[in-house]
Enzyme design. Structure first.
Site, mmCIF file in Angstrom:
data_model
loop_
_atom_site.group_PDB
_atom_site.id
_atom_site.type_symbol
_atom_site.label_atom_id
_atom_site.label_comp_id
_atom_site.label_asym_id
_atom_site.label_seq_id
_atom_site.Cartn_x
_atom_site.Cartn_y
_atom_site.Cartn_z
ATOM 1 N N THR A 1 4.400 9.400 2.195
ATOM 2 C CA THR A 1 4.161 8.191 1.414
ATOM 3 C C THR A 1 3.056 7.307 1.988
ATOM 4 O O THR A 1 3.098 6.121 1.829
ATOM 5 C CB THR A 1 5.443 7.367 1.284
ATOM 6 N N SER B 1 -10.103 -4.120 -10.764
ATOM 7 C CA SER B 1 -11.035 -4.874 -11.609
ATOM 8 C C SER B 1 -12.097 -5.590 -10.772
ATOM 9 O O SER B 1 -11.892 -5.850 -9.604
ATOM 10 C CB SER B 1 -10.270 -5.886 -12.448
#
Lengths: 408, 408
Positions: free
Chosen positions: B199, B408
């Site tokens: 992970t 973004s």
């Protein structure tokens, strides 16, 4: 909880005009179970001959009312039926006292309505682990019973709301042998919504005649592709209940009728979508269409893995066409996938195919799709014919705000 | 991404003093893969005789570097080994171009280091689905190789960070036959953290001699109760990689040595906990101890269901002792549970037992536990001897802020 939240931006314009269903009457009352200044108990009483079917949560810690309802399903439909629902307290994880509350309420409803206790169903929704003040409910039963009316569906729908920002109703009519039968239903649900059955409270009524065991099969079947395909937050309530009651008052037998099944499916999907539209903090309604999976079950696993991924949900919230997170969610789901056969679209924009970004894709196209209130994600696994459609919403600051101080 | 986030309030005081590991040298460089003004590539080169073991994500959409590493595990340890890691771009879902990038990088590392290409391992972490500008990395290899030094572990740890707010290191020393062997490791990971193996990226080095296949068994085994027992957000990366390298430079054979295994386990747990402590937006470090389950596997399912529940995680964020949500998470997990045998404690405060709130429990006791930075939840199922411990963090506004505009 029960703070006044602004109406969801995804809510329908208003509560639909629900046709009355001959053979069932409703009433709502403010009993002060937990909330002040609003109704919080609803009663529905159905005429003798009503078939009752239901689907309930499979949670290992399900509530006393759920256990009681499950034990009563399948009883003889000859003597009428009643449903009492309170909001504000879920009567879940309340030990033996929880069963006492259910017994007190169902006995009192039986007394006042003449419906036998074994046909009195209840549900409770709200905080877990606090004793239900059932005396407050019992004290209002005379008022409730006296107010029963066929046109009180909306007030019944409003009485069972918790963090919902709008009441949810849906209706359909079906022509059978030149006669019309009506279906009207309502639901509550906003958080703790994930598919292990109904994932909320849903009550649907029809004046059709429908043989009870067939009605049970129908609702169990339709539930799989409606309420079991929505998720707000992957959390499953201990109180989830869906009940479908056919009063038979129309005299029209709809048992096994395909058009009736389709109409009912439409009502169930409509209510399921409204629950997603009222997802806590939701600003986006997202439909995930999975095709080409090895099996339908695999398609559902992939769809839910995408729908429940916090990273996918926050990307929607941020209007970020972050399709890499969808790839991640498919990869982790455990269901069969082949990176190089996978394709992903946002609406009609092909984003990724053959293990990579599509040559035709440009970021501004994906970004424009993300600006919409309603987003469709299409995933094709390229492996077989398995398919599923899952509905969910985004994960926003407002979800945290609502749930980080739900009980405080 | 790569915005400067404030250091996690749960971070340790500082990076530990990691002992150098004889037989392995490190270097880091700023290659401008994506980030500006920071290092983003690290190289580790190990001497001939180094055993290399690893555990990797099982994601069906795992990255090209992961696939390449998996194909190379088990190779002969006679000729040394190298690991190159970049941050900023995960080289995942990049089609055949992804494999080309791996080949270009591993060939170039082989050329400059003299390590055979089949012993050059890579990892990439960052945005998914964008081509890796491997030329930028290859262009820096000469600089990187020239800078290799045994004391550069911290700069290596820093170069592989993405949304991490602190570099993560851990160390242990073990006495074997009167001699000391050293273990030093580092890790990165903050979001997209859920247990399906490592992970995150983790690199651990020791100067012990350790037979390679036994080393693989050891790391696979220890992984199950360390990195596979942590979760930040239930999302599993496509790049998760854990590598353990034993250079043998100490001349001390630790193969099968129990003390060495315990020390390694300590290092792995330490790093795993640091990843949780750097969970995106985390303000609480939560340990969930599950006992009395029917099996160990059931205990883990319950623990992860609690740890991954958004409603449980937001309750921690709100310092709300909302144990009803823990009941809910146990109920929905699918593993065996009996409501009336279950008990739940916050720290040493018994909250619920026998299907209901404990008579001794008072809300202010639970509320005081929730104020702590480190919270222990104890769940006993009352069914058997199965147990598991899971570590997680809370779900806060900051998680939404970080992830709603990651790209973004």
């Amino acid at each position: 909880m029960a703070k006044t939240m602004p109406r969801s931006p995804l809510a329908p314009a208003g509560f639909p005009a629900l046709p009355e269903i001959a053979g069932v009457r409703f009433a709502a009352v403010a009993a002060g179970v937990r909330y002040q200044g609003r109704t919080d108990v609803m009663l529905a009483v159905m005429d003798p001959g009503t078939s009752v079917a239901g689907v309930f949560t499979r949670s290992a810690t399900r509530s006393a009312p759920v256990l009681d309802c499950q034990s009563k399903l399948g009883g003889a439909p000859t003597k009428g039926a009643a449903i009492l629902v309170n909001s504000g307290n879920s009567n879940a994880f309340t030990g033996h006292y929880g069963q006492t509350s259910v017994s007190e309420i169902t006995a009192a409803v039986a007394d006042i309505s003449g419906v036998p206790q074994e046909r009195v169903f209840t549900a409770s929704t709200g905080v877990i682990g606090e004793p239900l003040p059932h005396d407050r409910i019992v004290a209002k039963l005379e008022t409730l019973h006296g107010a029963l009316a066929t046109d009180a569906l909306q007030s019944a729908a409003e009485a069972i709301m918790t963090t919902d920002t709008f009441p949810k109703g849906a209706t359909a009519a079906v022509e059978i042998d030149g006669k019309t039968v009506q279906i009207s239903g309502f639901a509550k649900g906003s958080g703790m919504i994930a598919p292990d059955m109904a994932t909320m409270l849903v009550y649907i009524f029809t004046d059709a005649v429908y043989e009870q065991s067939a009605l049970q099969d129908l609702v169990s079947d339709l539930n799989e592709t409606s309420f079991n395909c929505i998720t707000v937050d992957s959390d499953t309530s201990t109180s989830d209940s869906l009940m479908l009651c056919a009063t038979g008052a129309s005299g029209v037998d709809a048992t096994g009728n395909a058009s009736f099944g389709e109409a009912l499916r439409g009502v169930m999907l409509d209510l399921a979508h409204q629950v997603v539209r009222d997802g806590e903090g939701a600003t986006k309604f997202v439909e995930i269409q999975v095709t080409g999976a090895a099996t339908d079950a695999d398609a559902k696993v992939h769809g839910l893995s995408i729908a429940n991924s916090p990273l996918v949900k926050t990307a929607f919230a941020g209007e970020d066409p972050n399709w890499g997170r969808i790839v991640m969610a498919i990869g982790k789901s455990g269901a069969q996938a082949d990176r190089d056969l996978l394709s992903i679209s946002f609406g009609d924009i092909l984003v990724a195919e053959k293990g990579w970004v599509s040559p035709s894709y440009r970021e501004e196209l994906g970004a424009a799709e993300m600006k919409k209130d309603e987003i469709t994600v299409k995933v094709d696994l390229g492996l077989g014919t398995g398919k599923a459609t899952i509905w969910t919403c985004d994960l926003t600051h407002q979800y945290i705000t609502i749930n980080a101080d739900y009980r405080s």
